[in-house]
Scaffold this motif. Structure first.
Motif, PDB file in Angstrom:
ATOM      1  N   ALA A 184      10.629   3.513   2.885  1.00 50.74           N
ATOM      2  CA  ALA A 184       9.805   3.716   1.691  1.00 50.74           C
ATOM      3  C   ALA A 184       8.323   3.630   2.041  1.00 50.74           C
ATOM      4  N   LEU A 185       7.965   2.678   2.903  1.00 53.40           N
ATOM      5  CA  LEU A 185       6.576   2.552   3.330  1.00 53.40           C
ATOM      6  C   LEU A 185       6.141   3.767   4.142  1.00 53.40           C
ATOM      7  N   ALA A 186       7.019   4.247   5.014  1.00 48.04           N
ATOM      8  CA  ALA A 186       6.684   5.387   5.863  1.00 48.04           C
ATOM      9  C   ALA A 186       6.447   6.646   5.044  1.00 48.04           C
ATOM     10  N   THR A 187       7.066   6.720   3.869  1.00 44.42           N
ATOM     11  CA  THR A 187       6.857   7.858   2.976  1.00 44.42           C
ATOM     12  C   THR A 187       5.624   7.677   2.109  1.00 44.42           C
ATOM     13  N   ALA A 188       5.473   6.495   1.532  1.00 48.12           N
ATOM     14  CA  ALA A 188       4.432   6.271   0.528  1.00 48.12           C
ATOM     15  C   ALA A 188       3.033   6.139   1.115  1.00 48.12           C
ATOM     16  N   LEU A 189       2.896   5.452   2.222  1.00 44.26           N
ATOM     17  CA  LEU A 189       1.556   5.171   2.736  1.00 44.26           C
ATOM     18  C   LEU A 189       0.785   6.426   3.143  1.00 44.26           C
ATOM     19  N   PRO A 190       1.390   7.395   3.825  1.00 42.78           N
ATOM     20  CA  PRO A 190       0.630   8.632   4.111  1.00 42.78           C
ATOM     21  C   PRO A 190       0.203   9.367   2.844  1.00 42.78           C
ATOM     22  N   LEU A 191       1.059   9.368   1.827  1.00 40.83           N
ATOM     23  CA  LEU A 191       0.694  10.000   0.560  1.00 40.83           C
ATOM     24  C   LEU A 191      -0.466   9.248  -0.095  1.00 40.83           C
ATOM     25  N   ALA A 192      -0.425   7.935  -0.021  1.00 42.78           N
ATOM     26  CA  ALA A 192      -1.488   7.122  -0.610  1.00 42.78           C
ATOM     27  C   ALA A 192      -2.822   7.357   0.096  1.00 42.78           C
TER      28      ALA A 192
END
Length: 312
Positions: free
Chosen positions: A297-305
């Motif tokens: 979940a972090l690997a997906t969300a952080l680049p988007l953020a």
């Protein structure tokens, strides 16, 4: 759990010998074979939904099915109830839908025409939203709200994503800044956005593929929300696909039978959807596979953020 199934079987007059476990996720789903057909018996996660919320979900599903949509139809117990309580566990029964799961973790297993699948799913979501708008919910209808407060407020529906224990201090500060900026953007645009009942979880595990077409299952998280959130939920699992641009275009084109989708708004909801999983995993992190799911979940969300903040 089996003891609860056996007690519930008597409430619907099912033969316990013909009941087998079909899936164990948030809810336990049991396959019931009977002379009257095949059914799905759901044992709901304790404390996740109230009886009023479950009855509202089933009333909504019945309305969609009556409107011609391929969804399960709720079956009342012999006492006439949609939901029964068995040793503190809420139980309900639905008709069993034909077809196979579209895939796991976003993979479109065995689907040759991937863009065609997304186009068809866009049409199904458009139908869901249109039928929901044509329906008048009964008095006392109660479902969660995926509104601005439910996504970005002090107590989001799936938990405070900025408090995920796997975040570094700098990442936590990033998400707090994202939360503030996203809330402002959403406040400025929410008045013009399509809002109503949504499925909120149209991932591949909740879409059945059959020669007759696609059908949606698991309305457990369905409620009031922005319609673009349903599209974002689908697309989030496809972000790393090599054909993502084609898949995204196909989904939007399929949904265009209802209305055009604004690209910038859709990007915002893809980000917001990714953040919800950071909150969702917090109380489940100690469960088997929880730490790995949090990391994904972090690997997906952080680049988007980070990309979102660079747009300032």
């Amino acid at each position: 759990m089996r003891a609860i199934v056996d007690q519930a079987a008597d409430l619907w007059q099912f033969d316990t010998a013909r009941i087998t476990l079909a899936a164990q996720r948030e809810n336990a789903v049991w396959r019931v074979e009977s002379d009257g057909g095949i059914f799905a018996m759901r044992l709901h996660r304790v404390g996740y939904r109230t009886t009023a919320e479950l009855c509202s979900e089933l009333a909504w599903m019945a309305a969609l099915q009556h409107g011609g949509m391929a969804v399960s139809r709720p079956i009342r117990s012999r006492s006439g109830r949609l939901v029964e309580g068995v040793d503190g566990v809420a139980v309900d029964v639905l008709t069993w839908l034909p077809g196979r799961m579209a895939g796991k973790h976003g993979a479109l297993d065995g689907i040759a025409d991937r863009a065609g699948y997304l186009h068809q799913l866009g049409q199904v979501l458009a139908q869901l939203h249109a039928l929901s708008d044509q329906w008048t919910p009964p008095e006392g209808f109660s479902r969660p709200h995926w509104n601005r407060a439910g996504l970005l407020g002090d107590t989001p529906l799936w938990g405070p994503f900025w408090e995920n224990p796997d975040l570094s201090d700098s990442d936590r500060q990033l998400l707090l800044a994202v939360r503030c900026k996203a809330s402002t953007q959403l406040a400025e645009s929410e008045g013009r956005l399509d809002f109503g009942l949504i499925h909120a979880d149209a991932i591949t595990e909740n879409v059945l593929v059959d020669p007759a077409g696609l059908s949606l299952i698991d309305f457990d998280d369905g409620g009031w929300g922005f319609r673009d959130f349903d599209l974002a939920t689908v697309l989030l699992r496809q972000l790393s696909a090599s054909d993502y641009p084609q898949l995204r275009a196909a989904l939007v084109a399929g949904y265009a039978t209802r209305r055009a989708v604004d690209a910038q708004t859709l990007e915002l909801f893809i980000l917001l959807r990714s953040l919800t999983y950071l909150g969702w995993i917090i109380p489940r992190r100690s469960e088997p596979g929880g730490a790995a799911r949090s990391a994904r979940a972090l690997a997906t969300a952080l680049p988007l953020a980070r990309a979102f903040m660079r747009e300032c």
